[in-house]
Write an enzyme that holds these catalytic residues in place. Sequence first.
Site, PDB file in Angstrom:
ATOM      1  N   ARG A 120       0.772  -1.214  -0.063  1.00  0.00           N
ATOM      2  CA  ARG A 120      -0.077  -0.003   0.032  1.00  0.00           C
ATOM      3  C   ARG A 120       0.904   1.166   0.061  1.00  0.00           C
ATOM      4  O   ARG A 120       0.390   2.365  -0.398  1.00  0.00           O
ATOM      5  CB  ARG A 120      -0.931   0.175   1.280  1.00  0.00           C
ATOM      6  CG  ARG A 120      -0.343   0.001   2.330  1.00  0.00           C
ATOM      7  CD  ARG A 120      -1.362  -0.142   3.816  1.00  0.00           C
ATOM      8  NE  ARG A 120      -0.537  -0.359   5.092  1.00  0.00           N
ATOM      9  CZ  ARG A 120      -0.712   0.266   6.145  1.00  0.00           C
ATOM     10  NH1 ARG A 120      -1.349   1.162   6.232  1.00  0.00           N
ATOM     11  NH2 ARG A 120      -0.036  -0.129   7.161  1.00  0.00           N
ATOM     12  N   GLU A 149     -18.989   3.725  -0.106  1.00  0.00           N
ATOM     13  CA  GLU A 149     -18.210   2.968  -1.124  1.00  0.00           C
ATOM     14  C   GLU A 149     -18.917   2.841  -2.468  1.00  0.00           C
ATOM     15  O   GLU A 149     -18.423   2.829  -3.656  1.00  0.00           O
ATOM     16  CB  GLU A 149     -17.661   1.633  -0.550  1.00  0.00           C
ATOM     17  CG  GLU A 149     -16.593   1.888   0.518  1.00  0.00           C
ATOM     18  CD  GLU A 149     -17.178   2.315   1.664  1.00  0.00           C
ATOM     19  OE1 GLU A 149     -18.605   2.064   1.867  1.00  0.00           O
ATOM     20  OE2 GLU A 149     -16.572   2.380   2.917  1.00  0.00           O
ATOM     21  N   PHE A 167     -14.553  -3.494   1.462  1.00  0.00           N
ATOM     22  CA  PHE A 167     -15.399  -2.442   1.197  1.00  0.00           C
ATOM     23  C   PHE A 167     -15.557  -2.062  -0.212  1.00  0.00           C
ATOM     24  O   PHE A 167     -16.416  -1.464  -0.841  1.00  0.00           O
ATOM     25  CB  PHE A 167     -15.250  -1.188   2.282  1.00  0.00           C
ATOM     26  CG  PHE A 167     -15.330  -1.591   3.573  1.00  0.00           C
ATOM     27  CD1 PHE A 167     -16.086  -2.410   4.036  1.00  0.00           C
ATOM     28  CD2 PHE A 167     -14.087  -1.078   4.339  1.00  0.00           C
ATOM     29  CE1 PHE A 167     -16.134  -2.909   5.547  1.00  0.00           C
ATOM     30  CE2 PHE A 167     -13.933  -1.603   5.636  1.00  0.00           C
ATOM     31  CZ  PHE A 167     -14.946  -2.260   6.201  1.00  0.00           C
ATOM     32  N   HIS A 222      -5.317  -3.506   2.540  1.00  0.00           N
ATOM     33  CA  HIS A 222      -5.755  -4.292   3.876  1.00  0.00           C
ATOM     34  C   HIS A 222      -6.574  -5.434   3.507  1.00  0.00           C
ATOM     35  O   HIS A 222      -7.427  -5.611   4.069  1.00  0.00           O
ATOM     36  CB  HIS A 222      -6.599  -3.336   4.753  1.00  0.00           C
ATOM     37  CG  HIS A 222      -5.542  -2.101   5.176  1.00  0.00           C
ATOM     38  ND1 HIS A 222      -5.297  -1.119   4.219  1.00  0.00           N
ATOM     39  CD2 HIS A 222      -5.224  -1.777   6.527  1.00  0.00           C
ATOM     40  CE1 HIS A 222      -4.690  -0.274   4.998  1.00  0.00           C
ATOM     41  NE2 HIS A 222      -4.461  -0.777   6.268  1.00  0.00           N
ATOM     42  N   ASP A 272      -7.744  -5.702  13.623  1.00  0.00           N
ATOM     43  CA  ASP A 272      -9.223  -5.436  13.160  1.00  0.00           C
ATOM     44  C   ASP A 272     -10.147  -6.641  13.094  1.00  0.00           C
ATOM     45  O   ASP A 272     -11.295  -6.326  13.187  1.00  0.00           O
ATOM     46  CB  ASP A 272      -8.933  -4.562  11.994  1.00  0.00           C
ATOM     47  CG  ASP A 272      -8.799  -3.038  12.257  1.00  0.00           C
ATOM     48  OD1 ASP A 272      -8.773  -2.790  13.573  1.00  0.00           O
ATOM     49  OD2 ASP A 272      -8.758  -2.446  11.210  1.00  0.00           O
ATOM     50  N   ARG A 332      -1.618  -4.469   3.785  1.00  0.00           N
ATOM     51  CA  ARG A 332      -1.373  -3.599   5.081  1.00  0.00           C
ATOM     52  C   ARG A 332       0.094  -4.096   5.357  1.00  0.00           C
ATOM     53  O   ARG A 332       0.776  -3.088   6.096  1.00  0.00           O
ATOM     54  CB  ARG A 332      -2.244  -3.774   6.053  1.00  0.00           C
ATOM     55  CG  ARG A 332      -1.941  -3.195   7.463  1.00  0.00           C
ATOM     56  CD  ARG A 332      -2.970  -3.330   8.648  1.00  0.00           C
ATOM     57  NE  ARG A 332      -2.225  -2.581   9.730  1.00  0.00           N
ATOM     58  CZ  ARG A 332      -1.703  -3.345  10.928  1.00  0.00           C
ATOM     59  NH1 ARG A 332      -1.863  -4.641  11.004  1.00  0.00           N
ATOM     60  NH2 ARG A 332      -1.389  -2.699  11.869  1.00  0.00           N
TER      61      ARG A 332
END
Lengths: 315, 279
Positions: free
Chosen positions: A8, A55, A80, A106, A114, A164
Amino acid sequence: MADKKATRESYGEALVSLAEKYDFVVLDADLAAATKTGMFKKKYPERFFDCGIAEGNMVSVAAGIATTGKKVFATSFAMFAAGRAFEQIRNSIGYPHLNVNIVGTHASITVGEDGATHQCSEDLALMRTIPGMTVICPADATEAHAAVEAALLHDGPCYLRFGRFAVPNLTPELVPDYKFELGKGVTYKEGKDVTIVANGYMAHVALEAAELLAKDGIDAGVINIHTIKPLDTALIAAAAEKTGAIVTAEEHSVIGGLGAAVCEALAESCPVPVLRVGVEDKFGRSGKVPELLEMYGLTAENIAAKAKRAISLKK
Amino acid sequence: MEQSKKLTLERIANNIRINIIEGVYSAGCGHPGGSLSIADIMAYLYFEEMNIDPKNPKMEERDRFVLSKGHTAPALYATLAERGLIPMEDIKTLRKTSSYLQGHPDMKGTPGVDMTTGSLGLGFSASCGMALSGKLDNKSYRVYTVLGDGESEEGQVWEAAMFAAHYKLDNLVAILDWNGLQIDGPITEVMNPTPHNEKFRAFGWHVISIDAHDFDAIESALAEAREVKGKPTVIIAKSTKGKGVSYMENACEWHGQAPKEDLYKVAIADLQKIAEALN
């Protein structure tokens, strides 16, 4: 050991470094700091549009922008982008074959703490089913950077997946004259007993697995398939022909991703035993990334064990 | 508006209605009710309001149109045919396997279609993207989108509404076809999205309410929208679903089915009668 960097980060850097060369805009859905589009936002605020936490709208807005001849990157977490906005991607971008690059960062288990709601291990499967969609999952920083430019130059929609978690930037030392080409795999290492076909986070793990196998006298080849669609069937079939057994390794569900794509291709071109390493039809969970990788079997040891099993299944 | 201009527009709208029926009847399926309700708006947009060139449908500076309620494609196709963007005889190929006239608009296959739509809510967002891009490049083109009232039950409609106001897209005009009916019944009974005017106002839009079948009102609303700066405009257009065909007017069952031969003849006779009155 090669430097470590999350793909990323390369995405953010690539957007900035390509901004003067190409006319494009960047959209994000309130995750610019995490997806690294924030780097672009800082330097080119007039070409960056935050769409807020919406989104579906972002993806269809991107489609509208693309109809006016501008290239667009629409960015969110893989869950998303590919997940929540799947239908918008299919109908607003895929069906009219517009020049929008959907970027999902991610992805999967290496999200870590998460947990399951954010660990999308299904994005590549979802994107692969859309006709005309190019699906890219780069292995390291060098490849991620090159993939962004390739997607910009490509005529048609692309899905790019970035991670990530920091990964070693192996490409410069492994492939001296590296040139990124959509739909063309990269041979990291030739082998004769079995071939490990990997991508994304698992590409460097596949190399570790090959080292483990070497200690047991097994010569494993390693191929990085950064483009899952269109798949480099010729390279994979040649490896299957040569080594007679395949192990796939991906940070994604074993359903619908690289492993599935390889099985589909080889069933029609060169049927050999194929064993898949990936997320075994399970949701993720919270935890430290190394612990989760262990728990979900995304390890060099698991790849090596499956390689031995694949070899034993050869006729 | 001058009487002769109004009469011309009324004739065009009636032709559009006839070709909506011809298309849907030929297909044996489709969505006549919500197509008939927007015929006057389509006529005004394509014959008075929008800067388009039928000989050059992809002209860069053209105004854009997005039929966000894509299921009323028969109205769009009838309008494109009337305006000379597609051959009139192709109307009867609607929804046929060999035809480019898809059940819902396909921008890749149909001249004059600026956005692929059909999945509700998506077209509205796309029109926001077009308007944003125009602003970014200092282009003078405007973007028009027609939404369904039932469509406004989609959450994405309100995401788009938020977006358009946030980015001050005053080059965007949304026309909400308030015909009051959706497939399962009156919209206020199925899932009440009203009051649209207060909701859009609260979302930061300039709101104008009109009668969807009154050309004077359509003209003045679109003229007013051009004067609004710093915010997008929505025109809440109160319409009669099935307008012009006696048995289809305000009848929910004609949302999504084609008439059989006997009722097709009644529909055409109804519209011919209107045509004669306009001659």
